[in-house]
Scaffold this motif. Sequence first.
Motif, mmCIF file in Angstrom:
data_model
loop_
_atom_site.group_PDB
_atom_site.id
_atom_site.type_symbol
_atom_site.label_atom_id
_atom_site.label_comp_id
_atom_site.label_asym_id
_atom_site.label_seq_id
_atom_site.Cartn_x
_atom_site.Cartn_y
_atom_site.Cartn_z
ATOM 1 N N ILE A 282 -1.727 -8.954 -21.146
ATOM 2 C CA ILE A 282 -2.601 -9.956 -21.769
ATOM 3 C C ILE A 282 -4.073 -9.642 -21.523
ATOM 4 N N THR A 283 -4.363 -8.770 -20.571
ATOM 5 C CA THR A 283 -5.752 -8.353 -20.393
ATOM 6 C C THR A 283 -6.167 -7.364 -21.472
ATOM 7 N N ARG A 284 -5.194 -6.804 -22.137
ATOM 8 C CA ARG A 284 -5.466 -5.862 -23.225
ATOM 9 C C ARG A 284 -5.353 -6.529 -24.587
ATOM 10 N N TYR B 18 -9.132 5.461 -14.980
ATOM 11 C CA TYR B 18 -10.266 5.664 -15.886
ATOM 12 C C TYR B 18 -9.919 6.703 -16.958
ATOM 13 N N ASP B 19 -9.337 7.821 -16.537
ATOM 14 C CA ASP B 19 -8.984 8.898 -17.466
ATOM 15 C C ASP B 19 -7.931 8.475 -18.486
ATOM 16 N N THR C 43 -8.754 1.348 -19.100
ATOM 17 C CA THR C 43 -9.661 0.480 -18.354
ATOM 18 C C THR C 43 -10.523 -0.290 -19.350
ATOM 19 N N SER C 44 -10.511 -1.603 -19.250
ATOM 20 C CA SER C 44 -11.286 -2.393 -20.208
ATOM 21 C C SER C 44 -12.776 -2.263 -19.926
ATOM 22 N N ALA C 45 -13.566 -2.438 -20.964
ATOM 23 C CA ALA C 45 -15.021 -2.382 -20.817
ATOM 24 C C ALA C 45 -15.507 -3.455 -19.849
ATOM 25 N N GLY C 46 -14.868 -4.612 -19.860
ATOM 26 C CA GLY C 46 -15.255 -5.693 -18.951
ATOM 27 C C GLY C 46 -15.086 -5.304 -17.494
ATOM 28 N N TYR D 189 -18.137 -4.865 -14.903
ATOM 29 C CA TYR D 189 -18.126 -5.665 -13.678
ATOM 30 C C TYR D 189 -18.288 -4.764 -12.452
ATOM 31 N N ASN D 190 -17.478 -3.722 -12.389
ATOM 32 C CA ASN D 190 -17.539 -2.829 -11.225
ATOM 33 C C ASN D 190 -18.864 -2.086 -11.139
ATOM 34 N N TYR D 191 -19.418 -1.734 -12.269
ATOM 35 C CA TYR D 191 -20.730 -1.089 -12.267
ATOM 36 C C TYR D 191 -21.765 -2.032 -11.636
#
Length: 180
Positions: free
Chosen positions: A32-34, A164-165, A169-172, A176-178
């Motif tokens: 559901i996160t996707r 990541y590769d 990984t969602s843009a959100g 957030y992590n950035y």
Amino acid sequence: MKPIALKKILLRIFLFSSLLSFAQRPEKIYSITRLLKDNAYYQSQAKLWHQEIEKNKKNADAWLNYYRASRYMQITSGQDSAGSSKRFEKLNNIVSLMAQNIPNTFEYNYIKWANGSNDLSLFPYLEKAYELAPDRSETYPDLTSSYELKGDVVKRDFFAQKWYDSGETSAGILNYNYNV
């Protein structure tokens, strides 16, 4: 046979076959996160995936999608709560049936871990899922966070890179992590 009667028969056959082509089919259930769908979709998909399991109890893909549809059906019902014993009872029953029917599969080991609410005593199931299918990206987020909790930065970074590769990984999450 009269031409009109033949036309009526052909029309009925055409309409019936058209209705069959619109019959619902089970679809892969994404996190559901996707991709978030409404509750009715998850209810329908849970029934359709359960029918697939009834046809073949060894169909690991059907079990995975049935579990996900059932879990997301509960979450999107508006009646979900973290402490809901009814929610856990149904999902635990699915996991128990998976253990009986597909015990040595990626799908069972991954769902056994996922159903455990990040209980680190169940971590060997996540490791086994990865061992069985190292290219399946579903395990990468949990492996990343679990190794972070364990303080193993080498493995954490390894799985974070794999995640990541994978492109999953969602843009959100990246943003957030950035910013963190």
